[in-house]
Design an enzyme around this catalytic site. Structure first.
Site, mmCIF file in Angstrom:
data_model
loop_
_atom_site.group_PDB
_atom_site.id
_atom_site.type_symbol
_atom_site.label_atom_id
_atom_site.label_comp_id
_atom_site.label_asym_id
_atom_site.label_seq_id
_atom_site.Cartn_x
_atom_site.Cartn_y
_atom_site.Cartn_z
ATOM 1 N N LYS A 261 -53.512 61.436 154.947
ATOM 2 C CA LYS A 261 -52.921 61.189 153.790
ATOM 3 C C LYS A 261 -53.689 61.836 152.468
ATOM 4 O O LYS A 261 -54.631 61.226 152.211
ATOM 5 C CB LYS A 261 -52.060 59.897 153.413
ATOM 6 C CG LYS A 261 -51.467 59.870 151.920
ATOM 7 C CD LYS A 261 -50.755 58.512 151.991
ATOM 8 C CE LYS A 261 -50.446 58.128 150.610
ATOM 9 N NZ LYS A 261 -49.575 56.989 150.447
ATOM 10 N N ASP A 266 -50.962 59.038 142.965
ATOM 11 C CA ASP A 266 -49.915 58.355 143.240
ATOM 12 C C ASP A 266 -49.143 57.702 142.020
ATOM 13 O O ASP A 266 -49.628 56.562 142.064
ATOM 14 C CB ASP A 266 -49.820 57.554 144.453
ATOM 15 C CG ASP A 266 -48.471 57.171 144.937
ATOM 16 O OD1 ASP A 266 -47.446 57.362 144.291
ATOM 17 O OD2 ASP A 266 -48.483 56.204 145.991
ATOM 18 N N LYS A 273 -45.127 53.414 139.186
ATOM 19 C CA LYS A 273 -45.691 52.134 139.354
ATOM 20 C C LYS A 273 -45.886 51.306 137.829
ATOM 21 O O LYS A 273 -46.139 52.184 137.076
ATOM 22 C CB LYS A 273 -46.883 52.375 139.949
ATOM 23 C CG LYS A 273 -46.910 52.929 141.551
ATOM 24 C CD LYS A 273 -48.388 53.230 141.998
ATOM 25 C CE LYS A 273 -48.181 53.543 143.471
ATOM 26 N NZ LYS A 273 -47.966 52.582 144.388
ATOM 27 N N ASP A 284 -55.582 57.358 146.613
ATOM 28 C CA ASP A 284 -54.531 57.644 147.831
ATOM 29 C C ASP A 284 -54.762 58.764 148.686
ATOM 30 O O ASP A 284 -53.869 59.056 149.410
ATOM 31 C CB ASP A 284 -53.442 57.674 146.991
ATOM 32 C CG ASP A 284 -52.011 57.126 147.617
ATOM 33 O OD1 ASP A 284 -52.234 56.387 148.696
ATOM 34 O OD2 ASP A 284 -50.986 57.150 147.581
ATOM 35 N N ASP A 343 -41.805 56.171 145.509
ATOM 36 C CA ASP A 343 -43.222 55.588 145.700
ATOM 37 C C ASP A 343 -43.345 55.457 147.096
ATOM 38 O O ASP A 343 -44.884 55.394 147.346
ATOM 39 C CB ASP A 343 -43.378 54.267 144.893
ATOM 40 C CG ASP A 343 -44.737 54.054 144.708
ATOM 41 O OD1 ASP A 343 -45.658 54.772 145.063
ATOM 42 O OD2 ASP A 343 -44.923 52.798 144.283
ATOM 43 N N GLU A 345 -43.966 57.791 149.201
ATOM 44 C CA GLU A 345 -44.219 59.037 149.333
ATOM 45 C C GLU A 345 -45.073 59.746 150.628
ATOM 46 O O GLU A 345 -44.989 60.706 151.258
ATOM 47 C CB GLU A 345 -44.899 60.003 147.916
ATOM 48 C CG GLU A 345 -46.302 59.648 147.934
ATOM 49 C CD GLU A 345 -46.761 58.350 147.921
ATOM 50 O OE1 GLU A 345 -46.127 57.558 147.390
ATOM 51 O OE2 GLU A 345 -47.989 57.950 148.067
ATOM 52 N N ARG A 347 -45.593 58.754 153.443
ATOM 53 C CA ARG A 347 -45.014 58.946 154.926
ATOM 54 C C ARG A 347 -44.154 60.048 155.015
ATOM 55 O O ARG A 347 -43.913 60.649 156.035
ATOM 56 C CB ARG A 347 -44.180 57.609 155.161
ATOM 57 C CG ARG A 347 -42.840 57.321 154.395
ATOM 58 C CD ARG A 347 -42.151 56.185 154.369
ATOM 59 N NE ARG A 347 -43.030 55.070 153.797
ATOM 60 C CZ ARG A 347 -42.632 53.652 153.655
ATOM 61 N NH1 ARG A 347 -41.594 53.282 154.258
ATOM 62 N NH2 ARG A 347 -43.403 52.941 153.054
HETATM 63 N N1 BES Z 1 -50.042 54.428 148.069
HETATM 64 C C1 BES Z 1 -49.440 53.579 147.970
HETATM 65 C C2 BES Z 1 -50.165 52.380 148.789
HETATM 66 C C3 BES Z 1 -51.112 51.636 148.190
HETATM 67 C C4 BES Z 1 -50.984 50.392 147.594
HETATM 68 C C5 BES Z 1 -52.428 52.231 148.500
HETATM 69 C C6 BES Z 1 -52.154 49.768 147.104
HETATM 70 C C7 BES Z 1 -53.543 51.468 148.001
HETATM 71 C C8 BES Z 1 -53.421 50.330 147.423
HETATM 72 C C9 BES Z 1 -48.053 54.025 148.532
HETATM 73 O O1 BES Z 1 -47.863 55.139 148.448
HETATM 74 C C10 BES Z 1 -46.731 53.289 148.126
HETATM 75 O O2 BES Z 1 -46.796 53.197 146.910
HETATM 76 N N2 BES Z 1 -46.370 52.330 148.922
HETATM 77 C C11 BES Z 1 -45.266 51.332 148.620
HETATM 78 C C12 BES Z 1 -44.175 51.447 149.587
HETATM 79 C C13 BES Z 1 -42.763 50.928 148.987
HETATM 80 C C14 BES Z 1 -42.358 51.721 147.785
HETATM 81 C C15 BES Z 1 -41.998 50.790 150.185
HETATM 82 C C16 BES Z 1 -45.799 50.017 148.495
HETATM 83 O O3 BES Z 1 -46.677 49.646 149.190
HETATM 84 O O4 BES Z 1 -45.505 49.323 147.454
HETATM 85 ZN ZN ZN Z 2 -49.170 56.604 147.840
HETATM 86 MN MN MN Z 3 -46.586 55.497 146.556
#
Ligand code: BES
Ligand code: ZN
Ligand code: MN
Length: 496
Positions: A261, A266, A273, A284, A343, A345, A347
């Protein structure tokens, strides 16, 4: 830092600082400690007594001495654990960290290491990664004034095997530091284009093949989920394919694909966020950085397995064309996906890249690294990665490699029951389930795009980037995942 070997006696080694490790409760028996203590008229034993140093893990003793080739001795506690390589790495890292203000350091390996060559490799890697500091954007007074220039490792005999171990440890240590540099790089400089350029430059330097697709190329391939994420960004996306094909590979040798990834930033997109969660989101792209690192390591170590690396690089931003919750896009393999939360993204990018990699290479194993979910950190804490696999043998091979390297993963379930959370009324599927089980539903979503592959998904959201140092890992980008992947590939090469 340049690491070399020495066969000088520990009392004679010339350095600004000499580091040794001592097992818990072994002060009186450890021959190196005793030799050094004798040559310094008992200064070490006296200091140990004064400071209550007994050799427990984490204990350290710094003593200024006379009578040795080095004016300062650093005695590090090795604990009473098993005699593992990772103990060697940990004292090498500590020695390098403690020595940051000395020009020349030396490290005496613990006497009881089962395999001196392996220990040399791990110590070299530890010295190089332990001296890591991200200084790219520091100026003037903020630049470190003194840096460790050389490190010597004391060995019994400097045989060809030890020299090779030194070379390999150097390659690994430098690769890990390079991965950290990528992760720590600010997102205004490390754009998707710059990340792809870094992959290309490394490939050219180390004899890997490398192909890069720009936005038009990605459009031609039909990666609409990947492109959806890119819509809100002013920066072009990049798809990268690096490959290591060893000369004279045996017929029937295994083909391994790594996918990373590569979100260079992000913001969360329209489902933006909050600032506290956004501030570190340059990290990220850590999955992509690890993927580049693994390929570079394969080339530098000359591993006898065919390895491919694919990276999907883009930002997730909020520009006027940004994708929206409610949008529906058709993936590379034709499934329609309803967007729920912009958010989630990573996947989407991975889905198309996994499809492409599985289709093009038909690998024996398909492995992705991704900072995919905060939910994985909720489940496992900040230092352990989630491991999802549809193949038990792959999972256990990987866990064995991780255990030997001292990196921690935990196998997570691909619960079939949760699959129904991804059902959509208007499209083939949604890309997000509910809050609970968030790292699992993310993995289940990815699984839809892997074809028939034996596959493993590593959620490194926690350990890829730390807000404070932990164990041998620094604050910020850690390079987590590289050593385990390399160990896994080495074992595969041996078994082939
Ligand atoms: N890049 C984030 C996940 C992340 C969180 C990486 C903290 C490193 C530290 C990912 O893209 C994300 O935002 N995931 C969301 C998914 C949700 C919206 C279903 C999450 O984990 O809140
Ligand atoms: Zn992310
Ligand atoms: Mn995200």
């Amino acid at each position: 830092m340049k690491v070399s070997l020495t066969t000088d006696a520990p009392t004679k080694i010339k350095a600004d600082l000499l580091a040794i490790g001592v097992r818990a409760g072994q002060l009186g028996k450890d021959t190196v400690f005793k030799q050094l203590d004798k040559a310094t008229d008992g200064a070490l034993a006296a200091a140990a007594k004064r400071e209550d140093f007994t050799g427990k893990t984490g204990e350290s003793l710094r003593v200024t001495v006379s009578g040795l080739g080095a004016p300062v001795v650093l005695v590090l506690g090795l604990g009473d654990g098993e005699r593992k390589e990772r103990d060697v790495r940990s004292i090498a890292v500590k020695a390098a960290q403690a020595a940051s203000r000395y020009h020349h350091v030396a490290l005496v390996l613990p006497e009881d290491v089962p395999d001196e060559e392996r220990a040399v490799r791990v110590a070299t890697e530890g010295l190089i990664t332990g001296s890591y500091k991200y200084t790219r954007y520091l100026t003037g007074d903020r630049l470190p004034k003194r840096r460790t220039e050389t490190a010597k490792i004391a060995v019994a005999k400097s045989a060809a095997g030890a020299k090779d171990a030194l070379r390999r440890g150097t390659a690994l240590g430098e690769t890990i530091n390079f991965v950290r540099d990528l992760v720590n790089a600010p997102p205004n400089d490390l754009t998707p284009t710059a990340l792809a350029e870094a992959a290309r430059a490394q490939s050219e330097a180390h004899g890997l093949s490398c192909k890069v697709w720009d936005k038009k190329g990605i459009e031609k391939l039909g990666m609409n989920l990947f492109l959806a994420v890119n819509r809100g960004s002013a920066e072009e996306p990049r798809l990268v394919h690096m490959a290591w094909k060893p000369a004279g590979a045996k017929k029937g040798a295994k083909k391994i694909v790594f996918v990373g990834k590569g979100l260079t930033f992000d913001s969360g997109g329209l489902c933006i966020k909050p600032p506290k969660s956004m501030v570190d989101m340059k990290c990220d792209m850590a999955g992509a950085a690890v993927t580049i690192g693994v390929l570079v390591a394969c080339a530098r170590l000359g591993l006898p397995v065919e390895v491919h690396g694919f990276i999907g690089a883009t930002e997730n931003m909020t520009g006027p064309a940004a994708y929206r919750p409610g949008d529906v896009f058709s993936s590379l393999d034709g499934k329609t996906v309803e967007i729920i939360n912009t958010d989630a993204e990573g996947r989407l990018v991975l889905a198309d890249v996994l499809t492409y990699a599985a289709r093009e290479i038909e690998p024996d194993y398909l492995i992705d690294h991704a900072t995919l979910t905060g939910a994985c950190m909720v489940a496992l804490g900040p230092w352990r990665a989630g491991l999802f696999a549809n193949d038990d043998e792959l999972a256990s091979r990987y866990q064995k490699a991780a255990d030997a390297e001292g990196e921690t993963f935990w196998r997570m379930p691909l619960d079939e029951e949760l699959r129904e959370l991804l059902k959509s009324d208007i499209a083939d599927m949604k890309h997000v389930g509910e809050q609970y089980g968030g790292s699992i539903t993310a993995a289940l979503f990815l699984r839809e795009f892997i074809g028939q592959s034996k596959w493993m998904h590593l959620d490194i959201a926690g350990p890829a980037f730390l807000d404070r140092p932990h164990g041998t890992a620094p604050k910020g980008g850690t390079g987590f995942g590289v050593t385990t992947a390399v160990r896994f590939l080495e074992a595969l090469g041996e078994s082939a």
